[in-house]
Design a protein around this motif. Sequence first.
Motif, PDB file in Angstrom:
ATOM      1  N   LYS A 129       0.807  -1.211   0.000  1.00  0.00           N
ATOM      2  CA  LYS A 129       0.000   0.000   0.000  1.00  0.00           C
ATOM      3  C   LYS A 129       0.844   1.267   0.000  1.00  0.00           C
ATOM      4  O   LYS A 129       0.307   2.378  -0.118  1.00  0.00           O
ATOM      5  N   TYR A 130       2.145   1.118   0.163  1.00  0.00           N
ATOM      6  CA  TYR A 130       3.063   2.259   0.205  1.00  0.00           C
ATOM      7  C   TYR A 130       3.948   2.259  -1.028  1.00  0.00           C
ATOM      8  O   TYR A 130       4.285   1.194  -1.561  1.00  0.00           O
ATOM      9  N   THR A 131       4.342   3.448  -1.471  1.00  0.00           N
ATOM     10  CA  THR A 131       5.393   3.541  -2.477  1.00  0.00           C
ATOM     11  C   THR A 131       6.749   3.387  -1.790  1.00  0.00           C
ATOM     12  O   THR A 131       6.849   3.475  -0.558  1.00  0.00           O
ATOM     13  N   ALA A 132       7.776   3.161  -2.601  1.00  0.00           N
ATOM     14  CA  ALA A 132       9.101   2.955  -2.026  1.00  0.00           C
ATOM     15  C   ALA A 132       9.562   4.175  -1.237  1.00  0.00           C
ATOM     16  O   ALA A 132      10.210   4.050  -0.192  1.00  0.00           O
ATOM     17  N   ILE A 133       9.219   5.355  -1.727  1.00  0.00           N
ATOM     18  CA  ILE A 133       9.648   6.579  -1.038  1.00  0.00           C
ATOM     19  C   ILE A 133       8.814   6.808   0.215  1.00  0.00           C
ATOM     20  O   ILE A 133       9.341   7.107   1.288  1.00  0.00           O
ATOM     21  N   SER A 134       7.488   6.621   0.104  1.00  0.00           N
ATOM     22  CA  SER A 134       6.630   6.917   1.245  1.00  0.00           C
ATOM     23  C   SER A 134       6.848   5.943   2.404  1.00  0.00           C
ATOM     24  O   SER A 134       6.711   6.320   3.564  1.00  0.00           O
ATOM     25  N   VAL A 135       7.191   4.672   2.105  1.00  0.00           N
ATOM     26  CA  VAL A 135       7.389   3.717   3.193  1.00  0.00           C
ATOM     27  C   VAL A 135       8.623   4.066   4.013  1.00  0.00           C
ATOM     28  O   VAL A 135       8.696   3.763   5.209  1.00  0.00           O
ATOM     29  N   VAL A 136       9.582   4.726   3.379  1.00  0.00           N
ATOM     30  CA  VAL A 136      10.771   5.170   4.112  1.00  0.00           C
ATOM     31  C   VAL A 136      10.462   6.444   4.883  1.00  0.00           C
ATOM     32  O   VAL A 136      10.843   6.596   6.048  1.00  0.00           O
TER      33      VAL A 136
ATOM     34  N   SER B 252      16.380  -3.003  -3.873  1.00  0.00           N
ATOM     35  CA  SER B 252      17.365  -3.534  -4.813  1.00  0.00           C
ATOM     36  C   SER B 252      18.488  -2.527  -5.014  1.00  0.00           C
ATOM     37  O   SER B 252      18.326  -1.320  -4.802  1.00  0.00           O
ATOM     38  N   ASN B 253      19.642  -3.041  -5.463  1.00  0.00           N
ATOM     39  CA  ASN B 253      20.792  -2.167  -5.677  1.00  0.00           C
ATOM     40  C   ASN B 253      20.501  -1.116  -6.746  1.00  0.00           C
ATOM     41  O   ASN B 253      20.927   0.042  -6.624  1.00  0.00           O
ATOM     42  N   ALA B 254      19.756  -1.528  -7.790  1.00  0.00           N
ATOM     43  CA  ALA B 254      19.437  -0.579  -8.861  1.00  0.00           C
ATOM     44  C   ALA B 254      18.573   0.562  -8.328  1.00  0.00           C
ATOM     45  O   ALA B 254      18.802   1.740  -8.652  1.00  0.00           O
ATOM     46  N   TYR B 255      17.586   0.222  -7.499  1.00  0.00           N
ATOM     47  CA  TYR B 255      16.720   1.261  -6.963  1.00  0.00           C
ATOM     48  C   TYR B 255      17.484   2.168  -6.003  1.00  0.00           C
ATOM     49  O   TYR B 255      17.322   3.394  -6.042  1.00  0.00           O
ATOM     50  N   GLU B 256      18.291   1.590  -5.159  1.00  0.00           N
ATOM     51  CA  GLU B 256      19.063   2.403  -4.215  1.00  0.00           C
ATOM     52  C   GLU B 256      20.013   3.337  -4.955  1.00  0.00           C
ATOM     53  O   GLU B 256      20.215   4.480  -4.545  1.00  0.00           O
TER      54      GLU B 256
ATOM     55  N   SER C 265      19.456   4.535  -8.000  1.00  0.00           N
ATOM     56  CA  SER C 265      18.623   5.593  -8.580  1.00  0.00           C
ATOM     57  C   SER C 265      18.244   6.623  -7.525  1.00  0.00           C
ATOM     58  O   SER C 265      18.178   7.821  -7.810  1.00  0.00           O
ATOM     59  N   VAL C 266      17.997   6.165  -6.304  1.00  0.00           N
ATOM     60  CA  VAL C 266      17.682   7.097  -5.216  1.00  0.00           C
ATOM     61  C   VAL C 266      18.879   7.987  -4.908  1.00  0.00           C
ATOM     62  O   VAL C 266      18.744   9.201  -4.717  1.00  0.00           O
ATOM     63  N   GLU C 267      20.061   7.376  -4.891  1.00  0.00           N
ATOM     64  CA  GLU C 267      21.272   8.161  -4.639  1.00  0.00           C
ATOM     65  C   GLU C 267      21.474   9.205  -5.733  1.00  0.00           C
ATOM     66  O   GLU C 267      21.823  10.359  -5.451  1.00  0.00           O
ATOM     67  N   ASP C 268      21.266   8.783  -7.004  1.00  0.00           N
ATOM     68  CA  ASP C 268      21.432   9.732  -8.114  1.00  0.00           C
ATOM     69  C   ASP C 268      20.408  10.857  -8.009  1.00  0.00           C
ATOM     70  O   ASP C 268      20.737  12.033  -8.244  1.00  0.00           O
ATOM     71  N   ARG C 269      19.179  10.510  -7.661  1.00  0.00           N
ATOM     72  CA  ARG C 269      18.145  11.536  -7.535  1.00  0.00           C
ATOM     73  C   ARG C 269      18.460  12.489  -6.387  1.00  0.00           C
ATOM     74  O   ARG C 269      18.295  13.712  -6.517  1.00  0.00           O
ATOM     75  N   MET C 270      18.912  11.935  -5.289  1.00  0.00           N
ATOM     76  CA  MET C 270      19.268  12.788  -4.156  1.00  0.00           C
ATOM     77  C   MET C 270      20.442  13.696  -4.506  1.00  0.00           C
ATOM     78  O   MET C 270      20.463  14.873  -4.125  1.00  0.00           O
ATOM     79  N   ARG C 271      21.406  13.147  -5.235  1.00  0.00           N
ATOM     80  CA  ARG C 271      22.546  13.959  -5.643  1.00  0.00           C
ATOM     81  C   ARG C 271      22.088  15.098  -6.563  1.00  0.00           C
ATOM     82  O   ARG C 271      22.543  16.247  -6.423  1.00  0.00           O
ATOM     83  N   ALA C 272      21.186  14.776  -7.501  1.00  0.00           N
ATOM     84  CA  ALA C 272      20.665  15.812  -8.394  1.00  0.00           C
ATOM     85  C   ALA C 272      19.895  16.871  -7.610  1.00  0.00           C
ATOM     86  O   ALA C 272      20.021  18.071  -7.876  1.00  0.00           O
ATOM     87  N   GLU C 273      19.101  16.434  -6.636  1.00  0.00           N
ATOM     88  CA  GLU C 273      18.356  17.395  -5.818  1.00  0.00           C
ATOM     89  C   GLU C 273      19.284  18.287  -5.015  1.00  0.00           C
ATOM     90  O   GLU C 273      19.034  19.486  -4.864  1.00  0.00           O
TER      91      GLU C 273
END
Length: 299
Positions: free
Chosen positions: A147-154, A189-193, A195-203
Amino acid sequence: MLKSTPNVDLSAKLSNSLSLTTIILVMVVILALISLFGSWYTVDQGERGVILRNGKIIGTAEPGLGFKLPMFDSVVRISTQTHTTSYQALQAYSRDQQPATLRASVTFSIPPDKVEEVYANFKSIDSMIARLLDRQVPTQVENIFGKYTAISVVQERIKFGIDVTEAIKKSIKGPVDITSVQIENIDFSNAYEKSVEDRMRAEVEVQTQLQNLEKERVSAQIAVTQAQAEADSQLARAKAEAESIRIKGIAEATAIKSRAEALAQNQNLVELTKAERWDGKLPTTMLPTGTLPFIDAKK
C-alpha cells in the motif's frame, strides 16, 4: 556324599528366599521414592502449569508449590513472559513495484488464563508460533507494504510499523497477545538504491544552484540598495548645498538692497564713504573740465 544332600538343598532355598526378599525391598523403596518425589511439583514465576492426568487436562497451576498423584498426574509448564520472534528475510513489493527485503520482529505474550488453550491446541509455544505467527506475519507485512510507495514507506516508517501491527493483531485469532511489531530494516534492490542516490545527488545540486542564485540575488539587492543610498545621499547633499546658496544669495541681495536704500536716503553718506576711502593723493592728470576728487564745487 548322599547324607550331605539335604543341607545343600536347604542352603539353596535360603539363598533364593533372601534374594527374592531383597528384590521386593528394593522395589518397595523405589516405589516409595517415586511416590515421595512424584507427589509434588513447583511452577516458577512467569509460568503457568497445565495439570494432566493420564494425558487429560484437569486444571492449571499457579506459581509456587503444588501436589499431584504420582505416576498418574503430570505438569506441563508454559511461559507467560514476553517473547520475541524474528523474521529475517520477508519479500515484498511496494505499490510502485519496487522489490524489497524486510526484517521484522514480533513481540508477544501468552495470557495466564490462556495456557490451557495453548496446550490443548498447540502443545507448546513453538508450535503455536509456527501455526499462527509464521503464517500471518509475512502475509500481512507484504499486504501493508504493497500500500506504500518505495519513497513513502521510508518517509512514513513509523506509520508503516503501526499499520503492520494492527493488521497482524486483527489477523491472528488465538491465545496470544501481540504487543508490538518492529520493522527493523528495509532493503531495496541495488538498482533502486542507486537511482535514489542519483536523484538525491541531483536534488542537492539543484538546491545548491538555487542557494547560489538566491545569494547572487541578495548581493544584487544589496548593491542596488547601496547605490540608491549613495544617490539619495548625493541628492541630499546637492539639495542642502543649493539651499545654502539660495539662502546666502537671499542674504546678500537683502544686504545690497538695504545698503542701496540707505545710500539713496542719505547722499552725504556717499561722500563720506568716498572720503573715507581716499588715500590723500591727488591725481597726477586731470581733464580740463574735471574737478578735484571728492570736492563738490557747488557746495
